[in-house]
Write a protein that holds these residues in place. Structure first.
Motif, short mmCIF file in Angstrom:
data_model
loop_
_atom_site.label_atom_id
_atom_site.label_comp_id
_atom_site.label_asym_id
_atom_site.label_seq_id
_atom_site.Cartn_x
_atom_site.Cartn_y
_atom_site.Cartn_z
N LEU A 16 49.98 13.41 145.09
CA LEU A 16 48.74 12.81 144.62
C LEU A 16 47.76 12.59 145.76
CD1 LEU A 16 47.05 11.64 142.38
CD2 LEU A 16 48.29 9.48 142.61
N ASP A 17 48.26 12.16 146.91
CA ASP A 17 47.38 11.97 148.07
C ASP A 17 46.72 13.28 148.47
OD1 ASP A 17 47.85 9.27 148.23
OD2 ASP A 17 49.35 9.40 149.81
N ASP A 22 41.81 16.42 148.87
CA ASP A 22 41.10 17.70 148.73
C ASP A 22 39.88 17.58 147.82
OD1 ASP A 22 42.96 18.88 150.38
OD2 ASP A 22 44.17 19.71 148.73
N ALA A 23 39.99 16.73 146.79
CA ALA A 23 38.97 16.72 145.75
C ALA A 23 38.02 15.54 145.81
CB ALA A 23 39.66 16.75 144.37
N TYR A 24 38.38 14.48 146.55
CA TYR A 24 37.64 13.23 146.42
C TYR A 24 36.98 12.76 147.70
CZ TYR A 24 37.35 10.72 142.04
OH TYR A 24 36.95 10.29 140.81
N GLY A 25 36.21 13.65 148.33
CA GLY A 25 35.37 13.17 149.41
C GLY A 25 34.27 12.27 148.87
N PHE A 26 33.62 11.55 149.76
CA PHE A 26 32.61 10.60 149.31
C PHE A 26 31.45 11.28 148.60
CE2 PHE A 26 28.94 7.69 150.42
CZ PHE A 26 29.28 6.72 149.50
N ASP A 42 37.87 17.97 135.62
CA ASP A 42 38.78 18.89 136.31
C ASP A 42 39.91 18.13 137.00
OD1 ASP A 42 39.52 21.56 137.36
OD2 ASP A 42 38.98 20.66 139.29
N ILE A 43 39.57 17.02 137.67
CA ILE A 43 40.62 16.22 138.31
C ILE A 43 41.51 15.58 137.26
CG2 ILE A 43 41.04 14.16 139.71
CD1 ILE A 43 38.63 14.87 141.36
N TRP A 44 40.94 15.15 136.15
CA TRP A 44 41.72 14.60 135.05
C TRP A 44 42.76 15.63 134.56
CZ3 TRP A 44 42.64 9.96 133.22
CH2 TRP A 44 43.15 9.78 131.92
N ARG A 45 42.31 16.89 134.45
CA ARG A 45 43.23 17.95 134.02
C ARG A 45 44.34 18.16 135.05
NH1 ARG A 45 43.63 22.73 135.82
NH2 ARG A 45 41.60 22.63 136.88
N GLN A 46 44.00 18.15 136.32
CA GLN A 46 45.00 18.33 137.36
C GLN A 46 45.99 17.16 137.39
OE1 GLN A 46 43.58 19.99 141.25
NE2 GLN A 46 41.55 19.84 140.30
N MET A 47 45.49 15.96 137.15
CA MET A 47 46.38 14.80 137.09
C MET A 47 47.37 14.94 135.93
SD MET A 47 43.56 11.81 137.94
CE MET A 47 44.66 10.44 137.62
N LYS A 80 42.77 4.11 147.16
CA LYS A 80 42.35 4.66 148.45
C LYS A 80 41.25 5.70 148.27
CE LYS A 80 46.64 4.04 151.11
NZ LYS A 80 47.78 4.75 151.76
N ALA A 81 41.36 6.48 147.20
CA ALA A 81 40.37 7.53 146.95
C ALA A 81 39.13 7.01 146.24
CB ALA A 81 41.01 8.64 146.11
N LEU A 82 39.18 5.77 145.74
CA LEU A 82 38.10 5.20 144.95
C LEU A 82 37.84 6.07 143.72
CD1 LEU A 82 36.68 2.55 145.66
CD2 LEU A 82 34.72 3.85 146.43
N ALA A 83 38.93 6.45 143.07
CA ALA A 83 38.87 7.38 141.95
C ALA A 83 38.15 6.77 140.75
CB ALA A 83 40.27 7.83 141.56
N LEU A 84 37.49 7.62 139.99
CA LEU A 84 36.68 7.19 138.86
C LEU A 84 37.33 7.47 137.50
CD1 LEU A 84 33.38 8.76 140.24
CD2 LEU A 84 33.82 6.30 140.07
N GLU A 85 38.37 8.28 137.48
CA GLU A 85 38.95 8.73 136.22
C GLU A 85 39.59 7.57 135.44
OE1 GLU A 85 37.54 11.80 138.18
OE2 GLU A 85 39.06 10.51 139.09
N PRO A 86 39.66 7.68 134.10
CA PRO A 86 40.12 6.56 133.26
C PRO A 86 41.64 6.42 133.19
CG PRO A 86 39.45 8.38 131.87
CD PRO A 86 39.13 8.80 133.28
#
Length: 384
Positions: A16-17, A22-26, A42-47, A80-86
């Motif tokens: 996951l890190d 790779d996907a979650y730069g600022f 796209d990140i939701w699909r990968q998760m 850590k990534a400050l992810a936005l996905e639900p």
């Protein structure tokens, strides 16, 4: 006690890190925020492909059979990534209601859809005057044949704008703050009488104001006992608090890393500001607060599945109080050391602090939980 991760848990964390690094730069996060959804499909699909959506569900229900520790690992990485996905709204909150209160038919129907990422869930509980009281429910559920009719409003429903189904608390009997007479209902977001007003919260996530105007739901939409659903809601919220504590540790760790790196490169009077002892002390205060937060998070994680409601609640009160206190220490030092740039929209540390403040108020802020912990007699109640 051994707090080391197992090989499988370490692989989960590393995978996951890597995905998020790779996907979650600022800059990428700002692009995701600017989309209509406010997060990356796209990140939701990968998760989902990684199995993260199926993680906490039993294998018999189509899940992977993970527990509170696996949820802690995921939430810390998302912090850590400050992810936005639900993920929190769908898997932790919505998934919690399905795991702990869903019937066999409800689990068979809904869990596979959550696991593959096609079904997004949310939890509507806050009302205009409810503050942090889950029992304060003015939304009504009236029996109508085999089904129910719901009317009322819910505020600040996290990711309620994109949810396909929303768990809501509604009163079936009793007064507005009675412990009994509260049911949990699963409402189709597209049902007649449902309206949503979407907006961005201060931390960049999405929420919605939910209005229910004589919304009809079938008997199969009831989760557990419609006359006594509050214990289920409290249990789900306790597990959610443990997950939020883990996210907070990730948020605080990222703020500390950004701050220490800034101290190494920012110069004043011809030398890096990291050479000033007073700022070194501030960075150490941040580190100590993070380690204390990590310790109470581990305890909350261990207690998340406890069947003892009182003992579990005390653990969550303590965790929320410590997380709120520590988050303020870390955030204030991070902003002070960064100076003016720390408050700008163009720099990441301020966004982390905003997320930390939202975590603090979710399901009760630090002051609220400290009072509740005191009323309960402390973290470890006496035998008397």
């Amino acid at each position: 006690m051994d707090f080391d991760l197992s090989e499988e848990q370490s692989m989960l964390k590393d995978s996951l890190d890597r995905l998020l690094a790779d996907a979650y730069g600022f800059e990428a996060r700002k692009r995701f925020m600017a989309t209509p959804e406010g997060w990356s499909a796209d990140i939701w699909r990968q998760m989902a492909e990684m199995g993260l959506m199926a993680l906490p569900f039993a294998e018999a229900d189509g899940g992977i059979g993970g527990g509170a520790v696996e949820t802690m690992i995921v939430m810390e990485s998302l912090g850590k990534a400050l992810a936005l996905e639900p993920y929190f709204a769908t898997v932790v909150l919505g998934g919690g209601f399905l795991r702990l209160g869903g019937s066999a038919a409800q689990k068979a129907d809904l869990i596979p859809q959550v696991a593959d990422g096609s079904l997004k869930l949310a939890f509507g509980h806050t009302e205009r005057h409810s503050r942090f009281d889950l029992a304060h429910v003015n939304t009504t559920a009236t029996k109508d044949g085999d089904g129910w009719v719901l009317s009322g409003a819910k505020s600040v429903v996290q990711h309620g704008d994109c949810a396909d189904r929303i768990f809501v608390t509604a009163r079936t009997a009793g007064g507005m703050t009675d412990e009994r007479g509260v049911g949990i209902f699963l409402v189709d977001a597209g049902a007649e009488g449902v309206s949503r007003r979407s907006y961005a919260t201060q931390d960049g996530l999405r929420a919605a104001e939910l209005t229910l105007d004589k919304v009809r739901v079938p008997a199969g939409a009831v989760i557990g006992d419609p006359e006594n659903g509050l214990p289920l809601a409290r249990r789900v919220v306790d597990q959610a608090i443990a997950a939020l504590a883990a996210e907070a540790v990730g948020v605080m760790s990222a703020m500390h890393t950004l701050t220490v790196d800034y101290m190494k490169v920012r110069k004043q009077f011809g030398v890096p500001i990291g050479s000033f002892q007073v700022l070194q002390h501030g960075a150490v205060d941040m580190y100590v607060a993070i380690e204390q937060a990590r310790s109470i998070t581990l305890y909350a994680t261990m207690m998340a599945d406890s069947d003892d409601a009182d003992e579990r609640a005390r653990a969550m009160h303590a965790a929320k109080a410590e997380i709120g206190r520590g988050g303020r220490i870390v955030g204030e030092n991070a902003i002070q050391i960064h100076g003016g740039v720390g408050m700008t929209m163009e720099y990441a540390v301020g966004h982390y602090f905003k997320r930390m403040t939202m975590i603090d108020v979710a399901f009760g802020n630090a002051d609220h939980h400290l009072r509740e912990l005191a009323r309960a007699g402390g973290l470890f109640a006496s035998a008397a």
